[in-house]
Design an enzyme around this catalytic site. Structure first.
Site, mmCIF file in Angstrom:
data_model
loop_
_atom_site.group_PDB
_atom_site.id
_atom_site.type_symbol
_atom_site.label_atom_id
_atom_site.label_comp_id
_atom_site.label_asym_id
_atom_site.label_seq_id
_atom_site.Cartn_x
_atom_site.Cartn_y
_atom_site.Cartn_z
ATOM 1 C CB CYS A 1 -0.968 0.036 1.169
ATOM 2 S SG CYS A 1 -1.580 -1.546 1.702
ATOM 3 N NE ARG B 1 1.249 -9.232 5.376
ATOM 4 C CZ ARG B 1 -0.025 -9.062 5.048
ATOM 5 N NH1 ARG B 1 -0.950 -9.834 5.583
ATOM 6 N NH2 ARG B 1 -0.390 -8.112 4.201
ATOM 7 C CD GLN C 1 -1.124 -8.567 -0.428
ATOM 8 O OE1 GLN C 1 -0.724 -7.448 -0.742
ATOM 9 N NE2 GLN C 1 -1.820 -8.790 0.667
ATOM 10 C CG ASP D 1 -2.237 -5.094 -3.129
ATOM 11 O OD1 ASP D 1 -3.458 -4.925 -2.964
ATOM 12 O OD2 ASP D 1 -1.382 -4.665 -2.346
ATOM 13 C CG HIS E 1 -3.235 0.192 -3.281
ATOM 14 N ND1 HIS E 1 -2.208 -0.705 -3.468
ATOM 15 C CD2 HIS E 1 -3.683 0.023 -2.013
ATOM 16 C CE1 HIS E 1 -2.036 -1.377 -2.338
ATOM 17 N NE2 HIS E 1 -2.901 -0.960 -1.442
ATOM 18 C CE LYS F 1 -13.039 -5.847 7.393
ATOM 19 N NZ LYS F 1 -12.019 -6.737 7.844
ATOM 20 C CG HIS G 1 -6.171 -0.667 0.775
ATOM 21 N ND1 HIS G 1 -4.828 -0.542 1.005
ATOM 22 C CD2 HIS G 1 -6.750 0.420 1.346
ATOM 23 C CE1 HIS G 1 -4.608 0.577 1.692
ATOM 24 N NE2 HIS G 1 -5.755 1.174 1.912
HETATM 25 ZN ZN LIG Z 1 -3.336 -1.813 0.329
#
Ligand SMILES: [Zn+2]
Ligand SMILES: [Zn+2]
Length: 597
Positions: free
Chosen positions: A287, A316, A334, A336, A338, A417, A464
């Protein structure tokens, strides 16, 4: 979850020990019957706690030696006797002090300890035959009402879940309202074991794990095909939906995490590295770095939405004891993105996103379910911002005609969310995707702005979102969902050519080359083995199609087509098979279609 169950039973909080529903009441009652059976067979054993849990129940016992596997069958047999005896469950109440004395005298220190720790004047006990347990209930009327149960396994468990406490022995069981339900559950367990992605990953040469890098997969060539096909699928879809792909560094100075706030509450989960006397960390999420891409140009209201996707490799620091195959890892990638948009664009963005999500899961025949979480008590941002964001989520779900569960107050502190679970073919839910509206975290902490139509700088909203979640976890789920028999477009090997004997190897090679020329992932198996053996081998490898060729096929330019399911579809023209295969793959069909027309 087990801890919460344990707590509930230990503290005797809430009105009941188990949900007062028929199934939970029955499971809890079965755990009492199991404890009674264990006491009959092993009188020296001390009983601890025995709650109903998802799909069943357990009971913890203090015993010098662990239970042997054959003990479970003996315990089960005694349980059946107790069920046939149809003993009534009788409830009595007594002052707490009396109950402590009662259990001390019966030599049950764990029950006495539970009683000493609770704040109640009177407590309730349940008796069936010679067995008495401390319990809030509710229970069935009698043991004869127990319908269908089975003991499953035994393992060690610390008293109150604390490793400083003595190790107890836990027996897990499952219980259902009918034999049919029990049979179905046992079949599911058996099927889940067969489908275990760690086992299949090794057998099908997809991925492996080595102790030099706990929680990080070594992807083998066949597994890498899954990764690449999924990446290709994702990229095609995202290109079509006007995403722009970026890639940001893995190793980042801790200054970034201090600014994003992660350093404060998340640094224990980050791998840290010292470089030239400064602390860096491997990114645990993508992010904050995406904001650098946003900020490198002056954004106008006309530039939004900006959809920045990233195949973000994250690390992680999960405790080594919790790592599980591909579903709980330290390193993952991910899918991912944004999305930076104006507040008035939220509805449209979320609506499109939900549409995208539905299409993706349909491709894999996974059933999604949606959970909407709204403003928690502690949160940042104005009521107006929250109202607008929540309204966008509600309306987007409605626009997609999606049912959802509402979790009031369960949103993040920076925005509401939608979490998405998928259900696999065994009916197991997997939490994989999330769509999070971010009103303040990235926009405020990184001072993101756009120039609005009135010429004033405004804060964008960030969304996100992940859809696969991570490639690792998603491939783990897909492996179990398909039991390793992937749809042809994902299958590492899509077809195998099998000459009946050596005499036919020239034509077999021609067929193989034809498939390769059509960019199909084909193998030629001309090993000096019986045809039946090679067919079984292809089936074990879960290769979708087998093209068997012999004299007749060579003469006619055909192939004898077989599915990995064992279905024999007979001779078909080679060119048609190639065309149909290509079509099935291009359509990313979830089922095998070639040869069925
Ligand atoms: Zn994010
Ligand atoms: Zn109980």
């Amino acid at each position: 979850m087990a801890d919460a169950e344990q707590d509930r039973h230990l503290r005797l909080t809430g009105e009941f020990d188990c949900e007062p529903t028929p199934l939970d009441t029955m499971r809890h009652s079965t755990s009492h019957v199991m404890a009674q059976a264990v006491k009959r067979l092993f009188p020296a054993v001390k009983v601890a706690i025995g709650p109903a849990i998802e799909d069943g129940f357990y009971y913890d016992f203090a015993k010098a030696e662990p239970f042997a596997p054959e003990d479970l069958a003996r315990i089960e047999a005694v349980m059946r006797e107790i069920v046939s005896a149809d003993l009534p469950f009788e409830r009595t109440e007594m002052p707490r002090a009396d109950a402590i004395r009662f259990f001390r005298e019966r030599g049950e220190p764990y029950k006495a300890e539970i009683l000493e720790g609770i704040d109640a004047e009177r407590v309730s006990l349940y008796r069936q035959g010679d067995f008495v347990d401390l319990c809030r209930g509710p229970h069935l009327g009698s043991t004869g009402q127990i319908k269908a149960f089975k003991l499953l396994s035994t393992s060690g468990a610390y008293w109150r879940g604390d490793e400083k406490n003595p190790m107890l022995w836990r027996i897990y069981g499952t219980a259902w309202l009918s034999q049919e339900d029990l049979d179905r559950h046992l079949w599911r367990l058996e099927e889940a074991k067969k489908r275990d992605h760690r086992k299949l990953g090794r057998e099908l040469d997809l991925f492996d794990f080595y102790d030099v890098s706990p929680g990080a997969a070594f992807w083998l060539p066949h597994g890498m095909i899954l990764v690449r096909e999924l990446e290709k699928f994702a990229r095609e879809e995202l290109d079509a939906h006007d995403y722009q792909e970026i890639s940001t560094p893995l190793l980042v100075n801790k200054r970034l995490w201090e600014q994003s706030g992660h350093w404060e509450y998340y640094s224990d989960n980050m791998f840290k590295v010292e470089v030239e006397e400064e602390i860096f960390s491997l990114k645990p999420m993508n992010c904050p770095e995406s904001t650098y891409v946003y900020r490198r140009a002056l954004r106008s209201y006309r530039d939004l939405p900006l959809r920045l996707s990233e195949m973000g490799r994250c690390h992680r620091n999960e405790r080594s004891g919790t790592l599980t195959g591909l579903v709980r890892v330290r390193q993952f990638t991910q899918d991912d993105a944004h999305i930076y948009c104006r507040p008035d664009q939220l509805l449209e963005e979320i609506t499109a996103l939900l549409g995208l999500v539905r299409g993706w899961y349909a491709t894999f025949d996974l059933k999604p379910s949606f959970k909407l979480s709204t403003r928690p008590e502690k949160s940042l941002g104005t009521q107006e911002q929250w109202d607008q964001a929540e309204a966008a989520l509600y309306e987007a779900l409605a626009a997609n005609a999606l049912d959802y569960k509402l979790n009031p107050g369960d949103g993040a502190f920076y925005g509401p969310k939608i979490d998405i679970d998928v259900e696999d073919v065994l009916g197991r839910p997997w939490q994989i995707a999330t769509i999070q509206v971010d009103l303040t975290m990235l926009p405020e902490r990184f001072q993101l702005e756009y120039i609005d139509s009135d010429g004033q700088p405004k804060r964008p909203v960030a969304i996100h979102r992940v859809i696969f979640g991570s490639y690792e976890r998603f491939i783990g789920i897909l492996t179990e969902h398909f039991a390793g028999a992937f749809p042809t477009w994902l299958a590492p090997v899509q077809a195998r050519v099998l000459p009946i004997s050596e005499k036919h190897s020239v034509y077999a090679r021609t067929v193989h080359e034809r498939l390769r020329a059509a960019r199909l992932r084909a193998e030629l198996d001309d090993r000096n083995e019986k045809l039946g053996y090679r067919i079984r081998d292809a089936q074990l490898r879960k290769v979708p199609y087998m093209l068997v060729v012999g004299e007749r096929e060579a003469q006619g330019g055909t192939v004898s087509l077989r599915h990995r399911t064992g279905e024999d579809l007979g001779a078909q023209p080679l060119e048609r098979v190639v065309a149909d295969l290509s079509r099935e793959i291009a359509a990313r069909s979830v089922t095998l279609t070639v040869g069925r027309s």
